[in-house]
Write an enzyme that holds these catalytic residues in place. Structure first.
Site, short mmCIF file in Angstrom:
data_model
loop_
_atom_site.label_atom_id
_atom_site.label_comp_id
_atom_site.label_asym_id
_atom_site.label_seq_id
_atom_site.Cartn_x
_atom_site.Cartn_y
_atom_site.Cartn_z
N HIS A 18 0.85 -1.19 0.00
CA HIS A 18 0.00 0.00 0.00
C HIS A 18 0.89 1.25 0.00
CE1 HIS A 18 0.85 0.54 4.25
NE2 HIS A 18 0.22 -0.58 4.61
N HIS A 21 3.86 1.46 2.56
CA HIS A 21 5.09 0.74 2.17
C HIS A 21 5.78 1.49 1.04
CE1 HIS A 21 2.21 -2.75 3.21
NE2 HIS A 21 3.03 -2.65 4.24
N CYS A 126 2.50 -10.17 20.69
CA CYS A 126 1.50 -9.77 19.69
C CYS A 126 1.95 -10.37 18.36
CB CYS A 126 1.39 -8.25 19.56
SG CYS A 126 0.42 -7.77 18.10
N CYS A 129 2.42 -7.80 15.48
CA CYS A 129 3.69 -7.07 15.55
C CYS A 129 4.87 -8.03 15.46
CB CYS A 129 3.88 -6.36 16.88
SG CYS A 129 2.72 -5.08 17.27
N CYS A 144 -2.90 -5.10 22.20
CA CYS A 144 -1.66 -4.53 21.65
C CYS A 144 -1.91 -3.07 21.30
CB CYS A 144 -1.26 -5.32 20.41
SG CYS A 144 -0.28 -4.36 19.25
N HIS A 147 -1.94 -2.74 17.21
CA HIS A 147 -2.96 -3.43 16.42
C HIS A 147 -4.32 -3.53 17.09
CE1 HIS A 147 0.82 -4.77 14.57
NE2 HIS A 147 0.12 -4.69 13.46
N LYS A 294 -3.58 5.60 10.68
CA LYS A 294 -2.60 4.76 9.99
C LYS A 294 -3.36 3.72 9.17
CE LYS A 294 1.58 2.14 10.50
NZ LYS A 294 1.96 0.79 10.87
N LYS A 297 -5.24 -3.17 7.65
CA LYS A 297 -6.26 -4.05 7.09
C LYS A 297 -7.55 -3.94 7.86
CE LYS A 297 -4.07 -8.06 6.63
NZ LYS A 297 -3.55 -9.33 6.14
N1 MSP Z 1 8.67 -6.99 8.30
C1 MSP Z 1 8.85 -5.91 9.19
C2 MSP Z 1 10.13 -5.17 8.90
C3 MSP Z 1 11.36 -6.00 8.97
S1 MSP Z 1 12.77 -5.09 8.52
C4 MSP Z 1 14.04 -6.04 8.95
C5 MSP Z 1 7.68 -4.94 9.05
N2 MSP Z 1 7.02 -4.98 7.90
S2 MSP Z 1 5.76 -4.10 7.53
O1 MSP Z 1 5.41 -4.48 6.20
O2 MSP Z 1 4.76 -4.21 8.52
O3 MSP Z 1 6.18 -2.61 7.58
C6 MSP Z 1 7.39 -2.20 7.09
C7 MSP Z 1 7.49 -0.73 6.88
O4 MSP Z 1 6.49 -0.29 5.97
C8 MSP Z 1 7.32 0.23 8.04
O5 MSP Z 1 8.33 0.39 8.92
C9 MSP Z 1 7.26 1.47 7.23
O6 MSP Z 1 8.54 1.74 6.74
C10 MSP Z 1 6.33 1.08 6.12
N3 MSP Z 1 4.96 1.38 6.44
C11 MSP Z 1 3.93 0.53 6.68
N4 MSP Z 1 2.80 1.26 6.89
C12 MSP Z 1 3.08 2.56 6.79
C13 MSP Z 1 2.36 3.76 6.83
N5 MSP Z 1 1.09 3.81 7.03
N6 MSP Z 1 3.05 4.90 6.61
C14 MSP Z 1 4.39 4.92 6.33
N7 MSP Z 1 5.07 3.82 6.29
C15 MSP Z 1 4.48 2.63 6.57
O7 MSP Z 1 7.46 -4.17 9.94
#
Ligand code: MSP
Length: 508
Positions: A18, A21, A126, A129, A144, A147, A294, A297
């Site tokens: 999304h 990411h 969690c 997380c 949590c 979440h 934020k 899902k």
């Molecule tokens: N898998 C772990 C990270 C392991 S790194 C060794 C994880 N994954 S995640 O997919 O949940 O999220 C990763 C990253 O996605 C977050 O730290 C952030 O960089 C980005 N984001 C996820 N949702 C976000 C927003 N709503 N806004 C900005 N960045 C976000 O955590």
């Protein structure tokens, strides 16, 4: 600085990509493209985090094998990044043999160095997380805090990492390297956390098999966060290709603020324990919010990048998030804000300018302007704006994307004023002003050429299209920009005007 190794977090395959990411990934891409444009050897890594309880359970719920789930979702991440013109040099998956081998070598080193021991783990966890919690951290009802879901009670024999041993070393490192954690507020947060006292934590799971076996005890698999962090090292050959590793390590890690502690405390301590340098920097950005919340899902407010690319194009997409979200702070996404930004900066300031200039070159000079250099007072203003824009691009190294883009846009603003001030349509009517008209058109083409170079880290596609329309050979992003983006003399070449770069978007 000879080389730069930049990473994004590896994304969980329990979510589809999304715009949150994509924010991290696009920011990283702009930085790495900036470094390449500056002539620095840069490497960009992203990937997917595929092991752990969360993935195992998601697969179970969907009635597929974990492998099938991770293969499918990992592909979606790859596709999303390719859609967004992300120029990663590598894409690591934690289920790949190279990662498994490297992670096991890393774990074995921690064990051999005496920083791992067996103990009883009892505590709250969690799964969303994939993180441990204490009673006090939880919301009312034992939920949590991130979440808002119930945590689970875990109790098993696990291997522990002696994190407690590294508090002083971490503080000393942070003290000696003021930019190790960026921005400053996050640095303070990390220092505060370490000062509360670090506790050893469990790095293995006895009741899960979707993970990397502990090398000296295959009844346990590695805690998903521990092996996930190792991706940054295994992707550049840790434990397998020492030369490659030495070339790129240490890395700059871009992370969301939610995972700062893992990257700025646990990971550097693990590296210290393994006898490896800590990362060069951990830079944390804020959250991208939709309607003030934020994306998740559960709240059903996730936006896929493709939904926006359909309307704004890849370049409009990338420009908006870099221009309007201040790195380090939360940013709120709104459709209206994105339309306004696109129409003002891209369709008007840059798109119209390019269209107008190219149109005049066709109309008044049959597509080719002699290579002359103007030097009247207004030409000087244009040159100064170009020089200023060149300097501003350096702000990318310090995460100041919005400010840099404002300054780069001043060049387009100056060029638009220059058109008005010099009124080429009036010059074109007077044969005595023929030389001046050449000068004016030449200066405008030159402003566009410099502009194309400077926007290329943010809008690589549009920069190249503009470059082609200017009739220039090659590409705008040939390093180093400090030599190429200097206002000089535009060569006498036929332009190749094409479709408008940024067609206006109807507000409705
Ligand atoms: N898998 C772990 C990270 C392991 S790194 C060794 C994880 N994954 S995640 O997919 O949940 O999220 C990763 C990253 O996605 C977050 O730290 C952030 O960089 C980005 N984001 C996820 N949702 C976000 C927003 N709503 N806004 C900005 N960045 C976000 O955590």
């Amino acid at each position: 600085m000879q080389s730069m190794y930049i990473t994004t977090p590896i994304y969980y395959v329990t979510d589809s990509p999304h715009i949150g990411h994509a924010y991290t990934t696009v920011v990283g891409d702009a930085i790495v493209r900036f470094y390449r444009l500056a002539g620095t050897d840069a490497r960009y890594l992203t990937g997917t985090d595929e092991h752990g309880l969360k993935v195992a359970r998601a697969a179970e719920e969907q009635g597929v094998t974990p492998q099938r789930l991770v293969d499918e979702v990992s592909t979606r991440y790859r596709e999303a990044w390719s859609l967004l013109d992300v120029s990663n040099d590598d894409f690591i998956r934690t289920t790949e043999p190279r990662h498994i081998a490297g992670a096991q070598a890393f774990l074995q080193t921690l064990y051999d160095n005496g920083d791992v021991y067996l103990d009883r783990y009892e505590g709250l966890y969690c799964v969303s997380c994939e993180d441990y919690y204490k009673e006090d951290d939880l919301l009312e009802g034992g939920l949590c805090p991130i979440h808002h879901r119930a945590v689970e009670q875990f109790s098993e024999d696990n291997y522990f990492f002696r994190l407690s041993k590294y508090g002083d070393a971490l503080l000393a490192h942070i003290e000696a390297n003021p930019d190790f954690v960026y921005p400053r507020t996050r640095r303070n947060e990390v220092v505060g956390f370490i000062n509360q006292g670090l506790e050893d934590f469990s790095i293995s799971r006895a009741t899960l098999d979707w993970g990397i076996p502990i090398p000296w005890d295959d009844t346990q698999v590695t805690y998903v966060w521990v092996e996930a962090l190792m991706n940054y090292a295994t992707a550049v050959g840790y434990g397998q290709d020492d030369e490659l590793f030495a070339t790129w390590w240490p890395a700059v890690h871009l992370v969301g603020k939610d995972i700062l502690r893992f990257h700025a405390v646990i990971w550097p301590a693990m590296l210290m324990a393994a006898g490896v340098d800590p990362p060069r920097q951990v830079a944390a950005h804020g959250w991208l919010l939709v309607g003030g919340e934020k994306m998740s899902k559960t709240t059903l407010n996730q936006i896929a990048p493709s939904e926006l690319v359909d309307t704004f194009g890849v370049d409009g997409y990338r420009y908006h998030f870099l221009r309007d979200v201040t790195f380090g702070s939360d940013g709120n996404f709104s459709w209206e804000g994105m339309v306004d930004r696109y129409n003002a900066d891209l369709a008007n300031d840059l798109g119209n300018l390019a269209n107008r200039v190219l149109n005049m070159v066709e109309q008044y000079r049959e597509g080719t302007v002699p290579a002359l250099s103007g030097n009247t007072e207004s030409d000087q203003a244009l040159r100064a704006a170009a020089a200023n824009a060149l300097t501003a691009l350096g702000g990318f190294a310090g995460y100041r994307f919005g400010e840099a883009l404002v300054d780069i846009w001043r060049l387009f603003g100056a060029a638009n004023s220059y058109v008005e001030d010099n009124a080429p349509w009036r010059l074109a009517k007077n044969p005595e002003e023929a030389d001046r008209l050449d000068e004016v058109l030449n200066a405008l083409l030159e402003a566009l050429r410099v502009g194309a170079i400077l926007i290329s880290p943010v809008m690589p596609g549009a920069a190249k299209r503009l470059w082609d329309q200017l009739g220039l050979a090659g590409a705008p992003d040939t390093a180093p920009y400090t030599e190429t983006a200097v206002f000089g003399v535009f060569p006498a070449i036929p332009i190749a005007r094409g479709n408008p770069l940024f067609p206006r978007i109807d507000e409705d």
